[in-house]
Each structure stands twice: as C-alpha cells, then as structure tokens.
Design a protein around this motif. Structure first.
Motif, PDB file in Angstrom:
ATOM      1  N   TYR A  66       0.834  -1.212   0.000  1.00 14.77           N
ATOM      2  CA  TYR A  66       0.000   0.000   0.000  1.00 14.77           C
ATOM      3  C   TYR A  66       0.866   1.258   0.000  1.00 14.77           C
ATOM      4  O   TYR A  66       0.554   2.229  -0.690  1.00 14.77           O
ATOM      5  CB  TYR A  66      -0.941  -0.010   1.205  1.00 14.77           C
ATOM      6  N   GLY A  67       1.960   1.234   0.738  1.00 16.94           N
ATOM      7  CA  GLY A  67       2.874   2.383   0.741  1.00 16.94           C
ATOM      8  C   GLY A  67       3.498   2.603  -0.632  1.00 16.94           C
ATOM      9  O   GLY A  67       3.610   3.749  -1.095  1.00 16.94           O
ATOM     10  N   ILE A  68       3.877   1.531  -1.291  1.00 13.63           N
ATOM     11  CA  ILE A  68       4.436   1.663  -2.645  1.00 13.63           C
ATOM     12  C   ILE A  68       3.369   2.175  -3.603  1.00 13.63           C
ATOM     13  O   ILE A  68       3.644   3.034  -4.453  1.00 13.63           O
ATOM     14  CB  ILE A  68       5.018   0.312  -3.114  1.00 13.63           C
ATOM     15  N   PHE A  69       2.138   1.692  -3.441  1.00 13.58           N
ATOM     16  CA  PHE A  69       1.016   2.184  -4.260  1.00 13.58           C
ATOM     17  C   PHE A  69       0.825   3.690  -4.080  1.00 13.58           C
ATOM     18  O   PHE A  69       0.620   4.433  -5.046  1.00 13.58           O
ATOM     19  CB  PHE A  69      -0.270   1.441  -3.916  1.00 13.58           C
ATOM     20  N   LEU A  70       0.889   4.157  -2.833  1.00 10.64           N
ATOM     21  CA  LEU A  70       0.717   5.588  -2.579  1.00 10.64           C
ATOM     22  C   LEU A  70       1.845   6.415  -3.191  1.00 10.64           C
ATOM     23  O   LEU A  70       1.618   7.536  -3.656  1.00 10.64           O
ATOM     24  CB  LEU A  70       0.649   5.852  -1.073  1.00 10.64           C
ATOM     25  N   ILE A  71       3.051   5.884  -3.180  1.00  8.41           N
ATOM     26  CA  ILE A  71       4.178   6.608  -3.766  1.00  8.41           C
ATOM     27  C   ILE A  71       4.052   6.680  -5.275  1.00  8.41           C
ATOM     28  O   ILE A  71       4.297   7.720  -5.887  1.00  8.41           O
ATOM     29  CB  ILE A  71       5.509   5.942  -3.363  1.00  8.41           C
ATOM     30  N   VAL A  72       3.658   5.559  -5.908  1.00  7.33           N
ATOM     31  CA  VAL A  72       3.594   5.494  -7.372  1.00  7.33           C
ATOM     32  C   VAL A  72       2.408   6.281  -7.913  1.00  7.33           C
ATOM     33  O   VAL A  72       2.522   6.951  -8.951  1.00  7.33           O
ATOM     34  CB  VAL A  72       3.553   4.023  -7.829  1.00  7.33           C
TER      35      VAL A  72
END
Length: 73
Positions: A66-72
């Motif tokens: 989810y954190g990677i999703f928010l960054i991308v």
C-alpha cells in the motif's frame, strides 16, 4: 518561505505510528514462528502459531504494498 508546522507534525505522527505498527506486526510474526518451533518440540500443535505468524507477515506485506502504491500513484 512558509512552513506549515501542523502538517509537518501530522506527517511525523502518522509516520511514527505506522512504523511502530509495522515493526510490531513483524515482531509478532517472528515470535509466532518461534512459538511454532517450541510447540513442535514439546509435542503440541503448532498450526495456530504458524497461522498467526503468516497472518502478521501478510499484513506487513500488504502495508508495504500500500505504501508503494501511494508513492507510485
């Protein structure tokens, strides 16, 4: 230059809570695997400890994803 201190404090607080939660979940997973080994050694059932450990690791992976999703995004 104007710094929004309230927003900075909010980001700091949320980051601190998320970090503590993620490290806590991972630690619970490690403890669950350790309990599984000790339960197996004493002749007991280790299914519950293993299931809990895998659930903790899955929640850690979901939080990271989810954190990677928010960054991308």
């Amino acid at each position: 230059m104007n710094i929004d201190w309230a927003a900075l404090g909010t980001v700091f607080g949320v980051s601190l809570v998320a970090t503590i939660a993620l490290v806590g979940l991972f630690t619970l997973g490690i403890v669950g695997l350790a309990k599984q080994e000790s339960a197996t050694a004493s002749g007991g059932s280790a299914a519950m400890a293993r299931t809990g450990a895998y659930a903790c690791f899955a929640l850690c992976a979901a939080a990271v994803a989810y954190g990677i999703f928010l960054i991308v995004a």
